[in-house]
Design an enzyme around this catalytic site. Structure first.
Site, PDB file in Angstrom:
ATOM      1  CB  VAL A 107     -50.266  18.554  16.888  1.00  0.00           C
ATOM      2  CG1 VAL A 107     -50.443  18.053  15.458  1.00  0.00           C
ATOM      3  CG2 VAL A 107     -49.773  17.406  17.774  1.00  0.00           C
ATOM      4  CB  CYS A 108     -50.469  21.082  13.044  1.00  0.00           C
ATOM      5  SG  CYS A 108     -50.814  21.460  11.318  1.00  0.00           S
ATOM      6  CB  THR A 109     -50.153  26.010  12.394  1.00  0.00           C
ATOM      7  OG1 THR A 109     -51.494  25.539  12.243  1.00  0.00           O
ATOM      8  CG2 THR A 109     -49.419  25.854  11.086  1.00  0.00           C
TER       9      THR A 109
END
Lengths: 231, 231
Positions: A107-109
């Site tokens: 998820v995300c970076t």
């Protein structure tokens, strides 16, 4: 039918690292923890408390060394990703577990970390909207979507995308019925008070402000990724 | 303009208790932590790790005794609420801080705890959809909404409502600009994979299943609340 569905125990490994964004991990954790077969490992090189980017600490419950073979490997994001992208302890662990895991996810970076470990080479994937261009530096086909599934890679967008990501993953493995039950129990019937959750609906002024404020760190990250790729 | 806006330090107290639902707290925490003036206290009677309802532990960083006057008092929910509704350490702390806090707030079944401390008497409020009838046992005007504001009481619905709740609270105190900025940074542009996040859109079969499975514990809670009210 997904082969994981009938296992009596599903090992989910969530990687902790200094200065990670806690909600990237705690949102999908809340979904995963409602799978009755799930054994969830909070992983770190050692068992010391790991401080998130907003201060509070989480306790690992398993070291990289003692981690069993994972069915689902998960990495969240946060500013701390910069450091672990070049930390052999993390990268070697991800490479080893990523080879055999049924699902390699972020998820995300967290996607940048998977990419730095070579785990997204030739795959379609997504990340936090601010880091889409960074992910494009790798051999990754970047999609500007909330959740991207490509074979056994599943990646989510920024922070709160972890809820949608978690539900999609549960549906993929266990079917829609369980995902819908979890959605109802966590009352995921979102009503954002504003239309400002994506670069497609936020005001141009706000977008410009955030891009200016994060320019330096994003530039630094770009230099870092180029260095990693040139090794 | 809200009087909190110009304080150089805003004390936000989030109450930890055994078997709380971590996302009830970690979702609004992610929003609160992005307020630059916020000093966030994870509160407990002592500093021992507190285990959530899904196992993992959070570390308090302040005891009830050492807690400064709070500007924002927050209680999340979870099955553990049953126990602390009759634990004088928690109830006395909430009563004392609730008297002077600028905002008295909850997400999910945290509202039952606020109500048990008398802090919602005569107020409009909401809670997790499964517990609306329990909240109605108190002198509370229950609304089936995602976020309810009544004077300085702000309550959110179940679990993931904490994100909407957090953004609404930030907008209320600091204005829409900061709330929109936080929404963009946490990419809160929800795309639930299913329509199953509320009793209004979940299937009747799923609703019936969950009501049956939770009947015993909800009945027990009803008896408990009646006992508390008859004291």
């Amino acid at each position: 039918m997904n082969k994981l569905k009938n296992k009596t125990e599903i090992h989910i490994g969530m990687v902790l690292f200094p200065h990670f964004t806690q909600l990237d991990l705690t949102a999908p954790f809340e979904v995963f923890a409602r799978i009755s077969q799930a054994q969830i490992y909070f992983l770190s090189p050692d068992l010391q408390p790991v401080h998130t980017d907003k201060g509070f600490a989480m306790l690992p419950n398993c070291t990289f060394e003692n981690c069993p073979d994972l069915d689902i490997l998960f990495v969240g994001g946060g500013w701390g990703t910069g450091k672990i992208m070049e930390d052999a302890r993390y990268i070697d662990f991800l490479k080893a577990q990523g080879q055999n895991a049924s699902y390699v996810t972020s998820v995300c970076t967290g996607a940048l970390v998977l990419a730095a470990a070579g785990l997204l080479d030739g795959y379609r994937a997504t990340t936090h909207w601010l880091s889409l261009d960074l992910l494009r530096l790798f051999d990754v086909e970047v999609e500007e979507k909330r959740v991207v599934i490509d074979r056994n890679r599943m990646t989510g967008g920024g922070v709160t995308a972890g809820i949608d990501f978690g539900l999609v993953l549960v549906a993929e493995i266990f079917g829609e019925a369980l995902a819908k039950e979890i959605q109802l129990m966590i009352e995921y019937n979102p009503q954002p008070p504003f239309q400002s959750g994506s670069p497609t609906n936020a005001s141009p002024e706000l977008l410009a402000k955030i891009k200016m404020e994060t320019k330096e760190i994003q530039e630094k990250r770009k230099v870092q990724i180029t260095r990693i790729l040139n090794r």
